[in-house]
Design a protein around this motif. Structure first.
Motif, PDB file in Angstrom:
ATOM      1  N   VAL A  30     -56.152 -51.221 -10.267  1.00 28.77           N
ATOM      2  CA  VAL A  30     -56.923 -50.279 -11.017  1.00 28.77           C
ATOM      3  C   VAL A  30     -56.848 -49.285  -9.702  1.00 28.77           C
ATOM      4  O   VAL A  30     -57.921 -47.913 -10.018  1.00 28.77           O
ATOM      5  N   ARG A  31     -56.011 -49.260  -8.638  1.00 33.46           N
ATOM      6  CA  ARG A  31     -55.355 -47.999  -7.815  1.00 33.46           C
ATOM      7  C   ARG A  31     -56.281 -46.427  -8.329  1.00 33.46           C
ATOM      8  O   ARG A  31     -54.993 -46.376  -9.308  1.00 33.46           O
ATOM      9  N   GLY A  32     -57.102 -45.889  -7.986  1.00 30.73           N
ATOM     10  CA  GLY A  32     -57.239 -43.855  -8.666  1.00 30.73           C
ATOM     11  C   GLY A  32     -57.445 -44.041 -10.079  1.00 30.73           C
ATOM     12  O   GLY A  32     -56.890 -42.980 -10.181  1.00 30.73           O
ATOM     13  N   ASP A  33     -57.709 -45.138 -10.093  1.00 29.00           N
ATOM     14  CA  ASP A  33     -58.093 -45.238 -11.745  1.00 29.00           C
ATOM     15  C   ASP A  33     -59.727 -45.155 -11.992  1.00 29.00           C
ATOM     16  O   ASP A  33     -60.529 -45.165 -11.448  1.00 29.00           O
ATOM     17  N   TYR A  34     -59.785 -43.363 -12.248  1.00 27.31           N
ATOM     18  CA  TYR A  34     -61.628 -43.131 -12.265  1.00 27.31           C
ATOM     19  C   TYR A  34     -62.425 -43.358 -13.248  1.00 27.31           C
ATOM     20  O   TYR A  34     -63.571 -43.218 -13.647  1.00 27.31           O
TER      21      TYR A  34
END
Length: 446
Positions: free
Chosen positions: A123-127
């Motif tokens: 979920v890296r970078g998933d705001y």
């Protein structure tokens, strides 16, 4: 649920050695209901969500529940230590706790959301996931604090219907989310159910505290002393819950991080089911802290009775979990083989049983607002868990993580028993019982 149900009882009936038995039974029933509905919720999760996706969802949810539970337990444990003893100034303490919870959960939610989307590669970078974490921590901490408040004001009988409503709401919402947006369905279902219960129950709880219905009007500590004690206890109970409850609740995230999503999903499913057994002892310990705070002379005797009852329920629940969970998960999804799942169940259940004496001892210390010893012990065992988790997860996956949790629980109880427990359950308990008997004889003479 209405305050009218409790009208007519003398104010002193809300606390004490006689009341603690009834409260503990209500808490145990609530925990059992939570266990059954929790199993159903995770069964739906295992059936409708693939293991690799579920592992990521449970990692996100574990951060929400870990951080939210720490905040709720920190303020909630301070409630259980202060609200029974403060008398007419109870509303001021209650509102101070609500404000503190809101601030802490908002700040911690923002930090936790950023940590999740930077450390978890899936979920890296998933705001959007970060936003779920923020809202989830706010909702979960408010819901957890609500449960602790009910126990602190002698309304543990409200927890079974509250748990039923919360559990059913999760089960109803989850399939809808899976069939529609199919994104972070598991954490979203928990967040929606928790927020709904807060909206429904908070007005009634606020009214009970404001009117003082059925609660003692005189306290053993003054308003000024209550606020000082409240802030002192909150700082220590928050630290204690973070080193203890928070560390354990974070383990599914750690397993996903160090062993991968599939092992993370298996561990999270079993951990969520077995944790309901932990909640039985923990909830009884909260009840013990409330009534020991109001009637310290009977604290040792109450602790022994509650530990015996919690032990019976936990052992029976462990046997049932070992018999049912491995086959049930395999039927729901063949990816979860019976042998590995059984090993995780057995080891985690053993940890829940071993943990009980520590929970009761920590509750007694909390009732006296003396938390330095539990803090030192919990800090040491938290370091042990974080140090062991990467290597054990890499070598044995979910089973290795379960052994780490068992070691954590065993060291907690051994430390409490060897270093501190003898004093509390031995000489101190006998002294309290003798004091209680002496007080009873004086009343009889009069």
């Amino acid at each position: 649920m209405s305050a009218d149900l409790d009208a007519g009882h003398p104010s002193t009936s809300r606390y004490g050695a006689q009341r603690v038995q009834r409260e503990a039974i209500a808490v145990a029933i609530g925990s059992a209901i939570n266990a059954v509905l929790g199993v159903a919720f995770w069964a739906f999760s295992a059936r409708f969500v693939a293991p690799d996706e579920l592992g990521v969802m449970t990692a996100v949810l574990s951060v929400i529940t870990a951080v939210g539970s720490v905040i709720a337990a920190g303020v909630g444990d301070a409630y259980t230590a202060i609200l029974p003893a403060v008398g007419r100034d109870r509303p001021a303490v209650f509102r101070r706790g609500l404000r503190l919870t809101t601030v802490l959960s908002t700040v911690a939610g923002i930090v936790s959301g950023l940590v999740v989307i930077t450390s978890l590669s899936e979920v890296r970078g998933d705001y959007a996931v970060a936003a779920v974490v923020v809202v989830g921590i706010i909702a979960w901490s408010a819901y957890g604090l609500q449960s602790a408040t009910l126990i602190a004001i002698g309304r543990a009988n409200w927890t079974p219907p509250s748990n039923i409503a919360h559990g059913v709401a999760k089960i109803v919402v989850l399939p809808v989310l899976c069939a529609t947006i199919a994104w972070q369905s598991v954490p979203l279902a928990v967040v929606i159910a928790s927020a709904g219960m807060v909206v429904v129950l908070r007005p009634s709880i606020r009214r009970l505290i404001d009117t003082g219905d059925g609660l003692p009007t005189s306290g053993t500590i003054s308003a000024g002393q209550a606020m000082v004690e409240f802030h002192r206890v909150v700082s220590r109970t928050t630290a204690l819950s973070g080193l203890n409850l928070g560390v354990l609740a974070l383990t599914p995230f750690l397993v996903t991080l160090f062993a991968g999503p599939e092992d993370g999903a298996r561990f999270a499913l079993v951990f969520a089911i077995v944790s309901t057994l932990d909640f039985i002892g923990a909830s009884m310990a909260v009840s013990l802290a409330v009534h020991a705070s109001a009637e310290p002379a009977s604290a040792g005797a109450m602790a022994k009775r509650l530990m015996a009852r919690a032990g019976v329920v936990t052992v029976l629940g462990s046997v049932g979990a070992a018999a049912v969970v491995p086959t049930a998960l395999h039927v729901l999804n063949p990816a979860y083989d019976r042998g590995t799942t059984l090993a995780v169940v057995v080891v985690l259940c053993a940890g829940s049983i071993i943990r009980l004496p520590y929970l009761m001892w920590a509750a007694l210390r909390q009732s006296e607002r003396r938390l330095r010893a539990p803090l030192v012990l919990s800090g040491a065992t938290a370091i042990l868990l974080f140090a062991m988790m990467p290597a054990c997860c890499a070598a044995l996956g979910a089973v290795g993580a379960a052994w780490v949790v068992l070691a954590h629980q065993a060291v907690l109880t051994a430390g409490a028993g060897i270093v501190f427990g003898r004093k509390y359950f031995g000489e101190s308990a006998r002294g309290r019982e003798a004091l209680s008997r002496g007080s009873s004889r004086k009343k009889e003479k009069r």
